[in-house]
Structure formats: structure tokens, C-alpha cells
Design a protein around this motif. Structure first.
Motif, short mmCIF file in Angstrom:
data_model
loop_
_atom_site.label_atom_id
_atom_site.label_comp_id
_atom_site.label_asym_id
_atom_site.label_seq_id
_atom_site.Cartn_x
_atom_site.Cartn_y
_atom_site.Cartn_z
N TYR A 177 0.83 -1.33 0.03
CA TYR A 177 0.08 -0.04 0.10
C TYR A 177 0.63 1.22 0.07
O TYR A 177 2.05 1.04 0.46
N ALA A 178 0.26 2.25 -0.40
CA ALA A 178 1.14 3.59 -0.28
C ALA A 178 1.69 3.88 1.13
O ALA A 178 0.91 3.62 1.92
N GLY A 179 3.06 4.08 1.10
CA GLY A 179 3.73 4.20 2.40
C GLY A 179 4.16 3.04 3.04
O GLY A 179 4.64 3.16 4.08
N LYS A 180 4.01 1.90 2.42
CA LYS A 180 4.53 0.86 3.36
C LYS A 180 6.00 0.72 3.38
O LYS A 180 6.60 0.18 4.30
N VAL A 181 6.79 0.98 2.14
CA VAL A 181 8.03 1.27 2.21
C VAL A 181 8.57 2.57 2.77
O VAL A 181 8.18 3.58 2.03
N LEU A 182 9.27 2.46 3.82
CA LEU A 182 9.60 3.67 4.52
C LEU A 182 10.84 4.09 4.10
O LEU A 182 11.05 5.36 3.82
N TRP A 183 11.73 3.33 3.43
CA TRP A 183 13.00 3.93 2.78
C TRP A 183 13.64 2.74 2.24
O TRP A 183 13.49 1.65 2.62
N SER A 184 14.41 2.95 1.21
CA SER A 184 15.11 2.07 0.50
C SER A 184 16.42 2.51 0.19
O SER A 184 16.45 3.75 -0.17
N SER A 185 17.33 1.77 -0.17
CA SER A 185 18.90 2.15 -0.70
C SER A 185 19.48 1.20 -1.27
O SER A 185 19.29 -0.33 -1.22
N LEU A 186 20.08 1.63 -2.39
CA LEU A 186 20.73 0.64 -3.11
C LEU A 186 22.27 1.15 -3.85
O LEU A 186 22.30 2.28 -4.33
N ARG A 187 23.28 0.56 -3.54
CA ARG A 187 24.56 0.81 -3.95
C ARG A 187 25.30 -0.17 -5.17
O ARG A 187 25.11 -1.34 -4.82
N VAL A 188 25.72 0.37 -5.97
CA VAL A 188 26.55 -0.13 -6.94
C VAL A 188 27.92 -0.16 -6.47
O VAL A 188 28.82 0.73 -6.68
N GLU A 189 28.47 -1.25 -5.72
CA GLU A 189 29.67 -1.24 -5.22
C GLU A 189 30.73 -1.74 -6.41
O GLU A 189 31.94 -1.16 -6.24
N ASN A 190 30.39 -2.35 -7.32
CA ASN A 190 31.44 -2.66 -8.53
C ASN A 190 30.38 -3.14 -9.49
O ASN A 190 29.21 -3.35 -9.32
N ASP A 191 31.05 -3.57 -10.79
CA ASP A 191 30.25 -3.85 -11.92
C ASP A 191 29.44 -5.24 -11.68
O ASP A 191 28.81 -5.77 -12.53
N THR A 192 29.91 -6.00 -10.53
CA THR A 192 29.25 -7.22 -10.44
C THR A 192 28.58 -7.29 -8.83
O THR A 192 28.14 -8.55 -8.31
N LEU A 193 28.67 -6.40 -8.11
CA LEU A 193 28.20 -6.40 -7.06
C LEU A 193 27.11 -5.20 -6.50
O LEU A 193 27.71 -4.03 -6.59
#
Length: 766
Positions: A177-193
Motif C-alpha cells: 500500500y502507499a507508504g508501506k516502504v519507509l525507505w530503501s537504498s541501493l549501492r553499486v559497489e562495483n560492476d558485479t556487486l
């Protein structure tokens, strides 16, 4: 096909399991990849119906409690966490979807896959086995394959030659539902991780899921976007182009895409490790369980683990019974699930990081359902795992600000679902059956749970002997369940020598009598001043003082004192007449039209097998002068409620309880009163069953002359000697040996002597 030719064709026990078997329209289960009790349940989701829109509940979401509906024609993607057949839901964490062509970050609608990244599929291109799932995504000509370890979901995507895309949707969730995700983060550590996390607010009030993603091909380019930005203030992040090749993405509605060169024809393998503690924990889980291991190797390991787990019980029967049995056993081995990193760290209910030390911490305890048969089953087939689960319950109580055992626990949260304090039943059953547990700590936790004054009317229950209707709309059912739970505390106190505590809880265990209305002989809600609820309707499952049930079924929930229950309901003849009517009188559709968890598929007469409170009821004839009727009712339930077809289950599996009933009952006995050491006889459905015990012994069960007509138990032999009791003890099983049923086409009509009947509290009181 004959039994032996069928057995010769099957290569392993996993061949008998059909992960698609579920419940018509209920979203009973998920068909994807997992290992026994793993933290990962990697599976396709077929739609994204929200739990509510602007606060208004969307009824259609109920069908998607496991994320997958067999009748849907398209797949949204593959998420890593699912629950097995619950009537409410959560999770669906970290969804991946492979695509080709233009990048689309919205899933679209199932009626037209061109509106988003979802894809059409056909069941002829779909395969599901324990530890493995595959499907062809028709819109993209991509073959998707899934397998898993305990903490890592493993994907293999075979793209057509050219460039291939991978969508990661950090907004997708089951019961979203709208607002269920409080926060998310995604990091590209290198080209395979990749690493990251997301925090949701759902059934689990706060659920941080950390992840690490390993890719077998280097990323060519990537991007991310928050589709529904809600923050006006963005600080000085605005100086960057965060949507194209920027290695740090974040938001409340974050979707990302990654592009790979697939011209070499080799598939993309993706390993997604999860942790409830940290991205560092996810990385360690990835290294420990999947680093340097191919998809095929991990798939073989997953299948080996399932073969080992299913080998706990080996059975013989016709092909449908074999499929029903091993699919049921498979379902019992999904939840509870591991909630500990490989280094022993886990996030507790206090939201702090704890070190498990000498046990594995578990989560997803649907205790209102699973205390009945699932956990008693573990005490037989896997006592070591049961020990860890009991330790997990005790740690929950130590970390809880309320200092109580869990009611319904998942992902480091208490979600307070359903009623009772049934964790006390698990502890009592474990102690009775010699599962290693700190008895002093267990009794302390049991006492604390049963005396929390602000939980579901406990203060009034202690004062009045029942929960009044003014305090809870489920008051009558709560009183019945508290009385049983209190019996388990009485029984534990007796075993541990705490006489004063035992005496107190013996009296509390008899509180069920306070809700039996002498006017009609059924349980009924009462007001605080002692008045009975006006004009009770024993058929109606809504608004009558019972949760997910009615007085007609719930009145029989006195598993600890069936002798006393028979007296409350007018004696032996009246009790038998009431049971007979329960199984033969038709429950009107109007009686369950407002109750989601009671549906026509799970009803036999007026008996509701599709929901858990009645699961012990067919066995209650064993306390009466007509015990053979248990065999009649059990066979009817086998034939109608458990069938080898896609919609073959009669109700939500509820984390394995519906299936655990079948596992026990098909072998010929059932734990009517967990906490006691007794398993009450029914009537077997299998020609043979052999339980593998932890010390190398086996307990073998045979059903001589079993057939469609020969459903009655004529005689019973234990280790070659005639056996006349109506029950087995736990020690009878754990000693190893042979139980032989001799079946017949007509009931023997021999009633058990009082000394041969199963336990009743009344015998302790009188």
C-alpha cells in the motif's frame, strides 16, 4: 498405475511433491524455490494488488497472501520472502524481473503486459519442484530458473542474444500500500556487486531487509528512479544526475534497472543474500553459502536437503496418497524459517542485534495455528530443530518490553495476530516430550504471558473466570483458548514440582465451563455482569463472540478436558448427537459470508476443517461410547479436503498446520491435546509409514487390509502385542518399534474402558 510401478518411476521423494497444490482462490502457497526452514522463499508473484487504497481494504488482496495465483496469466517478478498459506500477509521482499528491450520501471496491469515490465507465461512452460522453479517469460523469450540456500536466492536467466535487462523493484511487496516502504537504498559497489536495504511498515511494524547481490556478468549501464517521490527537501543530492549510472540510489519508491551484454549466449546468474542485521551480514551470508558455487551445484544441494528432510517419514500408498502425504510434509517444512545470519547474529524483537550462540534463531511463528500439530510433529521428526525454535521463543520473551512469549512472531516483530498465548503450548509440549529447554526460564515466561493485564482481557479473565464481551468481540473463543493454555501451564508446573503454581492454573484451566450456556449446551459469550449474550446464533461465524468460527465448532475446543466437555454438553448421548449433527447438518452460506477464512471448500456438513480450531474435533468420538465414528469422519475429511490437484487443499495452510493434520492423521493418530504425551488414534490412510528417529531407531506403522471400504480399525498391535488403549504415548513412538492396524469394512463397536481413554483434566480434579 500400480504402487510398485509408480515407485520405480519416481527417482526420489521430491518427485511426489507438487508445490502448486493449494486452495481454490485463496493464494494458499507459493510454488518457488526454498530449502527446509530457509530464510529465503524465492517465488514468482503474479499481481500487485494493494492491501488498501486510501485506507479502504481491497478484498481481492486476500487471494494474494502468498503472492501467486495459479489462474493469473502473467508474472510481475520474483521476490525472495513469502509466507506459506497465511490468511493475512506481508513480505515479498526484493523483487527481480529480467526483461529485454526498452526499460520499464512500472509493473503494469495483469490484463495487458505491455503496460509494464511484467510478462505473460503459460503453465506448460512452468516447472516447480522442492528447491527449484523455472518458467519461460513469453514477452521476452527469457527462461527464468530459481533455486536457494538458507539465506541466498539464486537466479539464472537465459536471455535471447543481445542486451538483457534486470529490474530491481524495491517498492514491490505482498499486501503493499502507499507508504508501506519507509525507505530503501541501493549501492553499486562495483560492476558485479550491489548492496542495499529497504525498511517496510506492514504486518511486521518495522522490517529492515538488507541484501547483497552478486552478478555473473558485468553491468554495462544502469539507472534508478523514485517513481513517487514524497520528500520536498532533497538537500544537496540535487547536484547529481541520480537516475543514470549514479552508484548510490535511495527513496521510498525506488526502482532500478541494469543492462548486461548477453551476446555470448551464456545465462546471467544472480545471487541475492538477505540479512535482518546489516549489508555486511548479507555479504557474509553470500560468501558462506554461495560464493564460487554454480547454479547447478546449489540446485543439487537444495534438492539433497529436501530429500533428506522428506526422508524423516517414508510411506507407501497409492500415487494420490503419496502425493498428498509428501506435499503435506513439504509444506510443514517451510515455516518457521531461519532468522539468523551465518555468524549467529540476528535482529531481536527489541530491534537490537543479538548473538544466537548455541542455537539457530527462527521467525514466522503462526502459533494460533501451528501449536496444534505442526510443532508436535517437529518434536518427533526433528527434536533438535524443535529445541532451537523453543529457544527462539524464550529469547523473544527476554527481549520483549512486555516480557511475554510471542503471539504471532515474524521478522523480529510481534504482530499480535489472533488470540491466546499459545507459545506456552509449545513449551509445555517440548518439556513433556523431553526437548532440552531451560524449564525455569520457560515457566517464568509462561507465567508472564498468562498474566499481562492489558492483553485481550486477561485482567477480567482472572477476576471473572471469562473474558467479557464488552472487552473483546472474540470473548468466548478467547476464554476457551486461555483455559487450554492455562492447562499447559498447570501441566508444566506439575512436572517441574511447582505445586502452588500448578494448583492456581488447574483452577484456571477449568474456566472453559464459565462460557457454556445451559440454555443450549454450547459456548456463548457473556457480559461483564454475568448475563449471556442475547439471542446467540450458533451457526453464524461473525459477531457471535468467536474469531474465525462459530459456537457450533468452537464449543468443542476443550482438548484438555474432553470428559468435562461431555458433561457440559449433556452427557455421552447428547455429545455424540451433537458431533453427528455437526458433521451432517448443512451450514448455511449466510453463516460464513462475512468471514474470509471460512469458505465452502473447507466445510463438511457444518464442521469447518478449512480453519484450525476444529482440527481435533473428529477425534473426540474416542472419548465416547461410539469411538468408531472417528474413523468415519477422518475418511470423509481425507476424501474431500485433501486431493491431488491444484486446488486440492480445503483452506489456508497457515504455515503448515493444515498439512500437519494430514501427516499425522494419514499415519493413524493425532495430538489432540499438545502438552500431554498422548496421540489419539484415528484411522490410517497409508499402507505403511516409517518414522526415522534421531537415535537411529525407526517407528513403523502398517495398515493391514486397508482399502476404500475397509476404513475401520478392527484391532491394534504394538510390537506384536494386542494394544487396547485409545492412544499412543510419545515414548511409545520414540522407543521405536511397530504399530500394526488391522482394518475392517464394518465398525467393531467396542467402547473403550475409562482407563483406556485419553487424558482429561476432570480425572485430575475428581
Amino acid at each position: 498405475m500400480g504402487l510398485w510401478s509408480f515407485l520405480l518411476q519416481a527417482q526420489s521423494l521430491t518427485d511426489y511433491v507438487n508445490p502448486f497444490i493449494g486452495t481454490k482462490g485463496m493464494g494458499h502457497t507459493f510454488p518457488g524455490a526454498c530449502v527446509p526452514h530457509g530464510a529465503i522463499q524465492l517465488s514468482p508473484d503474479t499481481d500487485t494488488i494493494p492491501h488498501n487504497v486510501n485506507g479502504v481494504y481491497q478484498k481481492e488482496v486476500y487471494r494474494y497472501c502468498a503472492g501467486y495465483q495459479y489462474d493469473d496469466k502473467s508474472i510481475v517478478g520474483f521476490s525472495h520472502t513469502h509466507m506459506n498459506g497465511t490468511g493475512h500477509s506481508d513480505l515479498g521482499d526484493i523483487l527481480l524481473m529480467p526483461t529485454v528491450g526498452s526499460i520499464r520501471l512500472n509493473p503494469g496491469v495483469k490484463e495487458d503486459t505491455r503496460t509494464g515490465y511484467r510478462s505473460a507465461y503459460e503453465h506448460t512452460d512452468e516447472t516447480a519442484r522442492p528447491g527449484y522453479y523455472s518458467v519461460v517469460l513469453k514477452d521476452y523469450s527469457i527462461k527464468a530458473e530459481l533455486t536457494a540456500t538458507e539465506r541466498v536466492g539464486v537466479h539464472r536467466y537465459t536471455y535471447p542474444e543481445g542486451e538483457g535487462n534486470l529490474i530491481i523493484d524495491l517498492n514491490h511487496a505482498i499486501y503493499n500500500y502507499a507508504g508501506k516502504v519507509l525507505w530503501s537504498s541501493l549501492r553499486v559497489e562495483n560492476d558485479t556487486l550491489l548492496t542495499g536495504y529497504r525498511i517496510t511498515n506492514g504486518w511486521a511494524r518495522v522490517n529492515p531487509v538488507y541484501f547483497a547481490v552478486s552478478l555473473s556478468k558485468p553491468i554495462v549501464r544502469y539507472g534508478g528512479k523514485e517513481l513517487s517521490p514524497s520528500a520536498v527537501y532533497k538537500g544537496f543530492w540535487r547536484k547529481f544526475d541520480q537516475e543514470h549510472n549514479f552508484p548510490e540510489m535511495a527513496g521510498r519508491d525506488l526502482r532500478a534497472s541494469f543492462v548486461f551484454d548477453c551476446t555470448d549466449g551464456k545465462p546471467l546468474e544472480v545471487k541475492v543474500a538477505l540479512s535482518g542485521v546489516s549489508t555486511a551480514g548479507a555479504m557474509e551470508n553470500l560468501k558462506a553459502e554461495a560464493a564460487g558455487k554454480s547454479f547447478d551445484f546449489l540446485h543439487a544441494e537444495a534438492e539433497r536437503k529436501w530429500e533428506e528432510a522428506l526422508s524423516a517419514i517414508r510411506v507407501k500408498g497409492d500415487s494420490d496418497k503419496m502425493a498428498n502425504f509428501y506435499t503435506s510434509l513439504y509444506h510443514t517444512l517451510i515455516n518457521p524459517s531461519v532468522y539468523t545470519d551465518t555468524d549467529g547474529n540476528y535482529r531481536g524483537v527489541d530491534q537490537n542485534t543479538h548473538q544466537a550462540g548455541d542455537f539457530t534463531n527462527y521467525t514466522v511463528f503462526s502459533l494460533w495455528d501451528t501449536f496444534r500439530a505442526l510443532h508436535p510433529l517437529f518434536n518427533i521428526i526433528d527434536p533438535e530443530k524443535s529445541r532451537d525454535m523453543l529457544a527462539s521463543l524464550l529469547q523473544h520473551s527476554q527481549q520483549s518490553v512486555h516480557k511475554i512469549l510471542p503471539v504471532w512472531s515474524h521478522m523480529g516483530n510481534e504482530n499480535w495476530c489472533m488470540i491466546g498465548y499459545h507459545a506456552v503450548s509449545l513449551l509445555a509440549d517440548g518439556i513433556t516430550k523431553n526437548i532440552p529447554v531451560d524449564k525455569g526460564l520457560a515457566l517464568e515466561a509462561m507465567l508472564s504471558s498468562s498474566n499481562l493485564p492489558y492483553y485481550d482481557g486477561i485482567a477480567s479473565y482472572k477476576k471473572l473466570g471469562y473474558v467479557p464481551l464488552e472487552e473483546n468481540a472474540s470473548a468466548a473463543s478467547i476464554t476457551l483458548e486461555y483455559a487450554y493454555d492455562d492447562w499447559t501451564i498447570y501441566h508444566t508446573a506439575e512436572k517441574t514440582g511447582e505445586k502452588a503454581i500448578a494448583e492456581t492454573y488447574k483452577k484456571r484451566a477449568a474456566n472453559y465451563k464459565h462460557v457454556f450456556n445451559p440454555a443450549n449446551g454450547y459456548a456463548c459469550a457473556r457480559h461483564a455482569d454475568g448475563r449471556w449474550m442475547e439471542n446467540p446464533d450458533i451457526y453464524d461465524t461473525s459477531g457471535q463472540g468467536f474469531i474465525e468460527g462459530n459456537a457450533l465448532n468452537y464449543s468443542y475446543f476443550v482438548p484438555h478436558d474432553v470428559k468435562g466437555l461431555i458433561a457440559c454438553m449433556g452427557g455421552d448421548r447428547a455429545f455424540i448427537r451433537g458431533l453427528d449433527n455437526l458433521f451432517t447438518d448443512t451450514l448455511p452460506a449466510s453463516a460464513f459470508e462475512h468471514t474470509e477464512d471460512v469458505t465452502e471448500e473447507g466445510i463438511l456438513g457444518s464442521y469447518v476443517h478449512g480453519n484450525e480450531p476444529s482440527h481435533h474435533v473428529p477425534y473426540l468420538y474416542m472419548w465416547t461410547s461410539q469411538p468408531w465414528k472417528t474413523a468415519e469422519r477422518i475418511r470423509e475429511i481425507f476424501d474431500k479436503m485433501y486431493q491431488n490437484r491444484i486446488d486440492g487443499l480445503c483452506g489456508n495452510d497457515d504455515c503448515g498446520q493444515m498439512s500437519a493434520w494430514y501427516v499425522f492423521s494419514a499415519m493413524g493418530f493425532y495430538p489432540v491435546c499438545p502438552g500431554s504425551d498422548q496421540y489419539v488414534f484415528g484411522a490410517p490412510a497409508l499402507d505403511e509409514a516409517e518414522i526415522r528417529l534421531e537415535d537411529g531407531k525407526t517407528f513403523r506403522i502398517t495398515a493391514e487390509n486397508l482399502s476404500g471400504q475397509n476404513k475401520y480399525v478392527k484391532t491394534v498391535f504394538l510390537n506384536g502385542k494386542p494394544y487396547t488403549k485409545a492412544y499412543l504415548t510419545h515414548q511409545d513412538i520414540m522407543n521405536g518399534g511397530t504399530l500394526r492396524f488391522v482394518m475392517a469394512g464394518k465398525p467393531g463397536k467396542r467402547a473403550y474402558r475409562e482407563s483406556e481413554k485419553p487424558y482429561s483434566l476432570s480425572n485430575d480434579i475428581n
